[in-house]
Design an enzyme around this catalytic site. Sequence first.
Site, PDB file in Angstrom:
ATOM      1  N   ASP A  68      49.955  74.900  44.034  1.00 49.29           N
ATOM      2  CA  ASP A  68      49.893  73.584  43.418  1.00 49.29           C
ATOM      3  C   ASP A  68      50.225  73.773  41.936  1.00 49.29           C
ATOM      4  O   ASP A  68      50.301  74.900  41.442  1.00 49.29           O
ATOM      5  CB  ASP A  68      48.478  73.026  43.609  1.00 49.29           C
ATOM      6  CG  ASP A  68      48.240  71.741  42.852  1.00 49.29           C
ATOM      7  OD1 ASP A  68      49.095  70.840  42.930  1.00 49.29           O
ATOM      8  OD2 ASP A  68      47.200  71.640  42.182  1.00 49.29           O
ATOM      9  N   ASP A 106      49.168  71.050  38.950  1.00 46.20           N
ATOM     10  CA  ASP A 106      48.122  70.519  38.081  1.00 46.20           C
ATOM     11  C   ASP A 106      46.774  71.163  38.378  1.00 46.20           C
ATOM     12  O   ASP A 106      46.334  71.210  39.537  1.00 46.20           O
ATOM     13  CB  ASP A 106      47.995  69.003  38.257  1.00 46.20           C
ATOM     14  CG  ASP A 106      49.217  68.250  37.772  1.00 46.20           C
ATOM     15  OD1 ASP A 106      50.044  68.846  37.048  1.00 46.20           O
ATOM     16  OD2 ASP A 106      49.355  67.063  38.122  1.00 46.20           O
TER      17      ASP A 106
END
Length: 206
Positions: free
Chosen positions: A11, A13
């Site tokens: 991922d 963020d």
Amino acid sequence: MARLPKLAVFDLDYTLWPFWVDTHVDPPFYKSSDGTVRDRRGQNVRLYPEVPEVLERLHGLGVPVAAASRTSEIEGANQLLELFDLVRYFVHREIYPGSKVTHFERLQQKTGVPFSQMIFFDDEWRNIVDVSKLGTEWCYLHSRPKRNESTNLNSRIRDVCKSPNWALGSSPMNEPHLRPKTERKSRRHFQGRRRRGQPLKQQYSN
């Protein structure tokens, strides 16, 4: 010899950097004369400090890396990967809103790697739950600060991993390396909570 995953998926963020790219910073981004990355307002934008070394380690081990992000700020996220010189590590980038099941299905189609041979790093439990149903191994990176918690980058990263006995490192050498913990036979079916203040790269050392 311990086996390696055939694809490591990250991922963005609160996994590579400590903010939501569509909320906490203001694109477009640029690299200033002092080499720092800044947003449109001149705010300094940083990665988690251990990220470059983790990605370089995976690269050195020959483990391909992909991105799976559901941010709506697609252009800004890609721009940050370029400005931080991380694009060279990512063989595929699936960056768009929606369930990460879609991201992983597309990665599987593009790479041919079985879900069971992938490992997924994410800070949102809903994504871990969705993707784990595909049979993917995972590490839950709880990295967002709680109320009144220190904002020091190294003091607020915790993780829980569920993976087979993969040794992501060069075992003959006594140096920091990644090693996802072996799953415990327990009711919760996971282990490996990082101590507060312990960097990601040390979590997977021995």
